[in-house]
Write a protein that holds these residues in place. Structure first.
Motif, PDB file in Angstrom:
ATOM      1  N   ASP A  24       0.896  -1.251  -0.013  1.00  0.00           N
ATOM      2  CA  ASP A  24       0.099  -0.092  -0.061  1.00  0.00           C
ATOM      3  C   ASP A  24       0.895   1.148   0.135  1.00  0.00           C
ATOM      4  N   ASP A  25       0.503   2.118  -0.580  1.00  0.00           N
ATOM      5  CA  ASP A  25       1.298   3.474  -0.873  1.00  0.00           C
ATOM      6  C   ASP A  25       0.864   4.478   0.154  1.00  0.00           C
ATOM      7  N   CYS A  26      -0.080   4.209   1.068  1.00  0.00           N
ATOM      8  CA  CYS A  26      -0.622   5.318   2.012  1.00  0.00           C
ATOM      9  C   CYS A  26       0.722   5.619   2.914  1.00  0.00           C
ATOM     10  N   GLU A  27       0.409   6.766   3.595  1.00  0.00           N
ATOM     11  CA  GLU A  27       1.474   7.123   4.679  1.00  0.00           C
ATOM     12  C   GLU A  27       1.068   6.412   5.909  1.00  0.00           C
ATOM     13  N   ILE A  28       2.309   5.751   6.722  1.00  0.00           N
ATOM     14  CA  ILE A  28       2.016   4.854   7.718  1.00  0.00           C
ATOM     15  C   ILE A  28       2.201   5.886   9.134  1.00  0.00           C
ATOM     16  N   ASP A  29       1.237   5.766   9.993  1.00  0.00           N
ATOM     17  CA  ASP A  29       1.299   6.638  11.341  1.00  0.00           C
ATOM     18  C   ASP A  29       2.344   5.487  11.996  1.00  0.00           C
ATOM     19  N   PRO A  30       3.285   5.969  12.480  1.00  0.00           N
ATOM     20  CA  PRO A  30       4.391   5.274  13.086  1.00  0.00           C
ATOM     21  C   PRO A  30       3.979   4.678  14.451  1.00  0.00           C
TER      22      PRO A  30
END
Length: 80
Positions: A24-30
């Motif tokens: 997935d190319d979504c930004e991941i919340d760490p």
């Protein structure tokens, strides 16, 4: 394993690797649970095996206990 190879295992490497594992190319919340992004047990096992090949012992159980980028980064840093 050289110091250069283990130094590549920082937060940026981990985020990129997890991004490929979840496809997935979504930004991941760490701080977010990676299961919510579609991470499955096979991906966790794959990451555990890759880390072992790079000289970092991180079992499936340890990774599955708290599946967030922040937790995994801390675990990897502690094992270097």
């Amino acid at each position: 394993m050289t110091i250069a190879e283990t130094s590549d295992l920082g937060a940026e490497w981990l985020a990129k690797r997890v991004q490929r594992l979840i496809e997935d190319d979504c930004e991941i919340d760490p701080t977010e649970n990676l299961v919510l992004y579609g991470l499955d047990s096979i991906a966790v096992m794959t990451l555990s095996a890759e880390l072992k090949q790079r000289g970092i012992e991180a079992s499936f159980e340890e990774l599955a206990r708290e599946p967030t980028l922040d937790a995994w980064s801390a675990l990897i840093a502690a094992r270097r």
